[in-house]
Design a protein around this motif. Structure first.
Motif, PDB file in Angstrom:
ATOM      1  N   GLU A   1       0.501  -1.177   0.006  1.00  0.00           N
ATOM      2  CA  GLU A   1       0.317  -0.119  -0.037  1.00  0.00           C
ATOM      3  C   GLU A   1       0.841   1.460   0.227  1.00  0.00           C
ATOM      4  O   GLU A   1       0.971   2.087  -0.423  1.00  0.00           O
ATOM      5  CB  GLU A   1      -0.860   0.457   1.661  1.00  0.00           C
ATOM      6  N   ILE A   2       1.877   0.942   0.672  1.00  0.00           N
ATOM      7  CA  ILE A   2       2.988   2.229   1.033  1.00  0.00           C
ATOM      8  C   ILE A   2       4.396   2.133  -0.121  1.00  0.00           C
ATOM      9  O   ILE A   2       5.121   0.741  -0.411  1.00  0.00           O
ATOM     10  CB  ILE A   2       3.010   3.063   2.172  1.00  0.00           C
ATOM     11  N   VAL A   3       3.560   3.356  -1.520  1.00  0.00           N
ATOM     12  CA  VAL A   3       4.923   2.965  -2.620  1.00  0.00           C
ATOM     13  C   VAL A   3       6.496   4.182  -2.239  1.00  0.00           C
ATOM     14  O   VAL A   3       5.881   4.838  -2.059  1.00  0.00           O
ATOM     15  CB  VAL A   3       4.217   3.005  -4.107  1.00  0.00           C
ATOM     16  N   SER A   4       7.679   3.234  -2.636  1.00  0.00           N
ATOM     17  CA  SER A   4       8.486   3.897  -2.677  1.00  0.00           C
ATOM     18  C   SER A   4       8.639   5.222  -3.623  1.00  0.00           C
ATOM     19  O   SER A   4       7.534   5.236  -4.685  1.00  0.00           O
ATOM     20  CB  SER A   4      10.135   3.564  -2.635  1.00  0.00           C
ATOM     21  N   GLY A   5       9.328   6.574  -3.479  1.00  0.00           N
ATOM     22  CA  GLY A   5       9.525   7.293  -3.985  1.00  0.00           C
ATOM     23  C   GLY A   5      10.640   8.098  -4.412  1.00  0.00           C
ATOM     24  O   GLY A   5      11.268   6.714  -4.205  1.00  0.00           O
ATOM     25  N   ALA A   6      11.142   8.074  -5.996  1.00  0.00           N
ATOM     26  CA  ALA A   6      12.106   8.319  -6.764  1.00  0.00           C
ATOM     27  C   ALA A   6      12.762   9.446  -5.856  1.00  0.00           C
ATOM     28  O   ALA A   6      14.385   9.901  -7.108  1.00  0.00           O
ATOM     29  CB  ALA A   6      11.930   8.267  -7.928  1.00  0.00           C
ATOM     30  N   GLU A   7      12.917  10.020  -5.334  1.00  0.00           N
ATOM     31  CA  GLU A   7      13.370  11.682  -4.510  1.00  0.00           C
ATOM     32  C   GLU A   7      14.310  11.637  -4.122  1.00  0.00           C
ATOM     33  O   GLU A   7      14.675  10.609  -3.125  1.00  0.00           O
ATOM     34  CB  GLU A   7      13.084  12.743  -3.848  1.00  0.00           C
ATOM     35  N   PRO A   8      15.946  11.341  -4.430  1.00  0.00           N
ATOM     36  CA  PRO A   8      16.640  10.991  -3.662  1.00  0.00           C
ATOM     37  C   PRO A   8      17.091  11.708  -2.848  1.00  0.00           C
ATOM     38  O   PRO A   8      16.840  13.418  -2.095  1.00  0.00           O
ATOM     39  CB  PRO A   8      17.544  11.461  -4.704  1.00  0.00           C
ATOM     40  N   LEU A   9      17.503  11.782  -1.426  1.00  0.00           N
ATOM     41  CA  LEU A   9      17.917  12.668  -0.045  1.00  0.00           C
ATOM     42  C   LEU A   9      19.342  12.966   0.022  1.00  0.00           C
ATOM     43  O   LEU A   9      20.463  12.351  -1.129  1.00  0.00           O
ATOM     44  CB  LEU A   9      17.549  11.483   0.821  1.00  0.00           C
ATOM     45  N   SER A  10      19.534  13.897   0.709  1.00  0.00           N
ATOM     46  CA  SER A  10      20.647  14.901   0.338  1.00  0.00           C
ATOM     47  C   SER A  10      21.475  13.604   1.533  1.00  0.00           C
ATOM     48  O   SER A  10      21.437  13.292   2.305  1.00  0.00           O
ATOM     49  CB  SER A  10      20.763  16.051   0.914  1.00  0.00           C
ATOM     50  N   LEU A  11      23.300  13.819   1.433  1.00  0.00           N
ATOM     51  CA  LEU A  11      23.454  12.930   2.109  1.00  0.00           C
ATOM     52  C   LEU A  11      23.861  14.380   3.517  1.00  0.00           C
ATOM     53  O   LEU A  11      24.593  13.959   3.976  1.00  0.00           O
ATOM     54  CB  LEU A  11      25.135  12.734   1.545  1.00  0.00           C
ATOM     55  N   GLN A  12      23.815  15.683   2.908  1.00  0.00           N
ATOM     56  CA  GLN A  12      23.685  16.708   4.686  1.00  0.00           C
ATOM     57  C   GLN A  12      23.114  16.462   5.180  1.00  0.00           C
ATOM     58  O   GLN A  12      21.723  15.854   4.855  1.00  0.00           O
ATOM     59  CB  GLN A  12      24.462  17.723   4.178  1.00  0.00           C
ATOM     60  N   GLN A  13      23.176  16.228   6.649  1.00  0.00           N
ATOM     61  CA  GLN A  13      21.684  16.436   7.680  1.00  0.00           C
ATOM     62  C   GLN A  13      21.148  17.854   7.049  1.00  0.00           C
ATOM     63  O   GLN A  13      21.096  18.634   6.840  1.00  0.00           O
ATOM     64  CB  GLN A  13      22.562  16.803   8.992  1.00  0.00           C
ATOM     65  N   GLN A  14      19.471  17.831   6.940  1.00  0.00           N
ATOM     66  CA  GLN A  14      18.667  18.201   7.031  1.00  0.00           C
ATOM     67  C   GLN A  14      17.890  18.663   8.218  1.00  0.00           C
ATOM     68  O   GLN A  14      17.790  17.514   8.554  1.00  0.00           O
ATOM     69  CB  GLN A  14      17.763  17.499   5.911  1.00  0.00           C
ATOM     70  N   PRO A  15      16.918  19.559   8.086  1.00  0.00           N
ATOM     71  CA  PRO A  15      16.016  19.895   9.264  1.00  0.00           C
ATOM     72  C   PRO A  15      14.900  18.988   8.869  1.00  0.00           C
ATOM     73  O   PRO A  15      14.695  18.541   7.678  1.00  0.00           O
ATOM     74  CB  PRO A  15      16.475  20.972   8.720  1.00  0.00           C
ATOM     75  N   LEU A  16      14.073  18.607   9.784  1.00  0.00           N
ATOM     76  CA  LEU A  16      12.721  17.653   9.448  1.00  0.00           C
ATOM     77  C   LEU A  16      11.881  18.533  10.293  1.00  0.00           C
ATOM     78  O   LEU A  16      11.534  19.386  11.315  1.00  0.00           O
ATOM     79  CB  LEU A  16      12.871  16.703  10.534  1.00  0.00           C
ATOM     80  N   SER A  17      10.972  18.634   9.368  1.00  0.00           N
ATOM     81  CA  SER A  17       9.799  19.355   9.511  1.00  0.00           C
ATOM     82  C   SER A  17       9.063  18.683   9.519  1.00  0.00           C
ATOM     83  O   SER A  17       7.778  17.482   8.921  1.00  0.00           O
ATOM     84  CB  SER A  17       9.542  20.487   8.339  1.00  0.00           C
ATOM     85  N   VAL A  18       7.575  18.685  10.760  1.00  0.00           N
ATOM     86  CA  VAL A  18       6.116  17.539  10.796  1.00  0.00           C
ATOM     87  C   VAL A  18       5.372  18.859  10.846  1.00  0.00           C
ATOM     88  O   VAL A  18       5.226  19.638  11.445  1.00  0.00           O
ATOM     89  CB  VAL A  18       6.618  16.673  11.839  1.00  0.00           C
ATOM     90  N   ALA A  19       4.415  18.089   9.924  1.00  0.00           N
ATOM     91  CA  ALA A  19       2.308  18.775  10.029  1.00  0.00           C
ATOM     92  C   ALA A  19       1.162  18.102  10.220  1.00  0.00           C
ATOM     93  O   ALA A  19       1.310  18.098   8.851  1.00  0.00           O
ATOM     94  CB  ALA A  19       2.785  19.886   8.945  1.00  0.00           C
ATOM     95  N   ILE A  20       1.550  17.665  11.129  1.00  0.00           N
ATOM     96  CA  ILE A  20       0.495  16.823  10.858  1.00  0.00           C
ATOM     97  C   ILE A  20      -1.485  17.331  11.828  1.00  0.00           C
ATOM     98  O   ILE A  20      -0.978  17.838  13.047  1.00  0.00           O
ATOM     99  CB  ILE A  20       0.545  15.772  12.081  1.00  0.00           C
ATOM    100  N   GLU A  21      -2.016  17.982  10.497  1.00  0.00           N
ATOM    101  CA  GLU A  21      -3.321  18.047  10.951  1.00  0.00           C
ATOM    102  C   GLU A  21      -4.036  16.651  11.444  1.00  0.00           C
ATOM    103  O   GLU A  21      -4.897  17.335  13.149  1.00  0.00           O
ATOM    104  CB  GLU A  21      -3.948  18.830   9.676  1.00  0.00           C
ATOM    105  N   GLN A  22      -4.747  15.668  11.264  1.00  0.00           N
ATOM    106  CA  GLN A  22      -5.160  15.334  11.766  1.00  0.00           C
ATOM    107  C   GLN A  22      -4.480  13.595  11.070  1.00  0.00           C
ATOM    108  O   GLN A  22      -4.260  13.180  10.000  1.00  0.00           O
ATOM    109  CB  GLN A  22      -6.263  14.715  11.328  1.00  0.00           C
ATOM    110  N   PHE A  23      -4.784  11.903  11.929  1.00  0.00           N
ATOM    111  CA  PHE A  23      -4.633  10.701  11.388  1.00  0.00           C
ATOM    112  C   PHE A  23      -4.800   9.668  12.701  1.00  0.00           C
ATOM    113  O   PHE A  23      -5.408  10.321  13.690  1.00  0.00           O
ATOM    114  CB  PHE A  23      -2.701   9.831  11.943  1.00  0.00           C
ATOM    115  N   CYS A  24      -5.846   9.147  11.851  1.00  0.00           N
ATOM    116  CA  CYS A  24      -6.462   7.882  12.156  1.00  0.00           C
ATOM    117  C   CYS A  24      -5.693   6.499  11.698  1.00  0.00           C
ATOM    118  O   CYS A  24      -6.231   6.401  10.755  1.00  0.00           O
ATOM    119  CB  CYS A  24      -7.572   7.939  11.638  1.00  0.00           C
ATOM    120  N   TRP A  25      -6.066   5.464  12.580  1.00  0.00           N
ATOM    121  CA  TRP A  25      -5.797   4.567  12.466  1.00  0.00           C
ATOM    122  C   TRP A  25      -6.974   3.554  11.756  1.00  0.00           C
ATOM    123  O   TRP A  25      -7.873   3.974  12.103  1.00  0.00           O
ATOM    124  CB  TRP A  25      -5.323   3.441  13.899  1.00  0.00           C
ATOM    125  N   GLN A  26      -6.692   3.083  11.151  1.00  0.00           N
ATOM    126  CA  GLN A  26      -7.253   2.103  10.104  1.00  0.00           C
ATOM    127  C   GLN A  26      -8.976   1.865  10.553  1.00  0.00           C
ATOM    128  O   GLN A  26      -8.684   0.664  11.351  1.00  0.00           O
ATOM    129  CB  GLN A  26      -6.831   1.056   8.818  1.00  0.00           C
TER     130      GLN A  26
END
Length: 438
Positions: free
Chosen positions: A320-345
């Motif tokens: 159900e969860i498929v990997s994206g194709a965007e590569p990640l930087s080898l340098q440390q990057q900031p993490l941004s989390v913006a969760i409006e709402q999440f419900c379990w199935q």
């Protein structure tokens, strides 16, 4: 034979081994045609008194050399054929493990652990047997049966051959219906074994809870019921399986009776010699294996077909969860989390709501809270084991949904505290997660 077509991808990969083994089987089948004919000549020579002792010893020495050659050829084709079949088991188990690893936790909620274990062991073994013993019985019975049948018909007596083969159509019909019955019962027995494996795993996993609430007797009764059900399903398979050999033995006995009775009459009428009848009965002895292999082939194919169907049901399920194709930087990057709402199935109550934070590169964040506050849920979203629908998580400028999943997870470590899996102190299990020596 449908299961052979379904496994054609593997036969194509190992075509050298399979073709080499079948070629040697053809050579062995041709070599095995000589001893009965030679013994027939020897019998006629001894009866007529035309064969000398030196000629007799020469024929016997030649037969001994031929059998030694057949012995070594059998070793070669067994190594090639069964070696390829056993390698199929490794291929299937690696493919299953890779397939399991690509699925999110919801997949393991649909399929119990015991069921997956049963499919990875019993079902894989049944498919391996199909690729080994199944190919052997199909090829060897066909090659040996046709060559022996041709020699019996062309060189001795086609009338006697037809007489000896009269019980075969009846045997084929009975074996066909037994095979269909075996397919249904074997599928049921494999499903019951999955339930048994899952029940044992659940009992061991929750043994502390069972003891704490004094549920030992109830758990024992439930487990005994599952064991009894497995025994009943396996007994149903054994009842059908046990019918194959008597059918084959009766058909073989009737065939020999008809050939000896008809052959004796033909010898008395001068249509056959005693040596011809001796050679015919020896050739008929070679036909026993193809007849036995025919019944065994139906047995193996039905088991393999049922097992492959269960494995294919897993392979057909896409993550159900498929990997994206965007590569990640080898340098440390900031993490941004913006969760409006999440419900379990299957639930309407949000497990997380209005969770927003920024974590700068190289910084550390601690999460604390009571049970059910959403700590593990947040980590599951960060690992992308669950898909966030209402909100977004970004690593640098790359949304987590578009990031290369393998690259992203390779930089994360999560040490799960489950005493059933890791019955050790935290400081002992923590190095396993961060991949450092203890």
């Amino acid at each position: 034979m449908q299961v052979f077509w379904q496994l054609r991808w593997y036969f194509h990969q190992q075509w050298r081994r399979y073709c080499g083994a079948i070629a040697i089987l053809v050579i062995v089948a041709l070599f095995e045609l000589l001893p009965p004919r030679v013994i027939g000549w020897v019998v006629d020579g001894v009866v007529s008194g035309d064969m000398t002792s030196s000629e007799l010893l020469g024929w016997l020495g030649g037969l001994a050399a031929l059998w030694a050659c057949v012995y070594f050829l059998r070793i070669i084709w067994r190594c090639w054929l069964f070696g390829a079949a056993y390698e199929l088991g490794t291929v299937l188990r690696n493919r299953l493990y890779k397939h399991f690893s690509s699925h999110p936790p919801v997949f393991f909620e649909r399929h119990k652990t015991g069921d997956l274990m049963a499919r990875s062991t019993n079902d894989v073994n049944a498919v391996v047997m199909t690729a080994g013993e199944g190919v052997l019985t199909a090829a060897d019975s066909l090659i040996t049966g046709l060559t022996v049948l041709f020699i019996m018909t062309a060189t001795i007596s086609w009338e006697l051959t037809v007489l000896a083969l009269l019980p075969m159509p009846i045997m084929a019909i009975v074996v066909f219906f037994l095979g269909r019955q075996l397919h249904t019962r074997f599928s049921a027995s494999q499903a019951a074994f999955s339930d048994l494996t899952d029940s044992a795993q659940e009992s061991l996993n929750g043994v502390r809870m069972i003891r704490a609430f004094g549920l030992e007797q109830r758990q024992q009764r439930d487990f005994s019921a599952v064991v009894d059900q497995v025994g009943e399903k396996n007994m149903a398979v054994a009842q059908v399986d046990a019918k194959f050999d008597p059918v084959i033995q009766i058909a073989i006995g009737m065939s020999f009776f008809l050939s000896i009775a008809g052959g004796g009459y033909m010898v008395s009428q001068g249509q056959l010699t005693l040596g011809d009848l001796t050679a015919f009965t020896l050739y008929q002895g070679l036909m026993i294996w193809p007849m036995l292999a025919l019944a065994w082939l139906f047995n193996i194919l039905e088991r393999g077909s049922a097992a492959w169907k269960r494995l294919q049901q897993l392979f057909d399920q896409q993550p159900e969860i498929v990997s994206g194709a965007e590569p990640l930087s080898l340098q440390q990057q900031p993490l941004s989390v913006a969760i409006e709402q999440f419900c379990w199935q299957g639930q309407s109550q949000p497990a997380l709501a209005n969770v927003h934070f920024e974590l700068a590169a190289g910084k550390m964040l601690g999460l604390a809270g009571p049970i059910g506050s959403g700590k593990s849920t947040l980590l599951a979203l960060l690992l992308r084991q669950q898909e966030l629908q209402d909100g977004q998580i970004r690593y640098g400028d790359v949304p987590l949904r578009d990031a290369n999943l393998e690259h992203w997870r390779s930089g994360l470590r999560w040490s799960v505290r489950r005493r059933f899996c890791f019955p050790a102190p935290l400081l002992t299990t923590l190095p396993w997660a961060i991949r450092l020596p203890a």
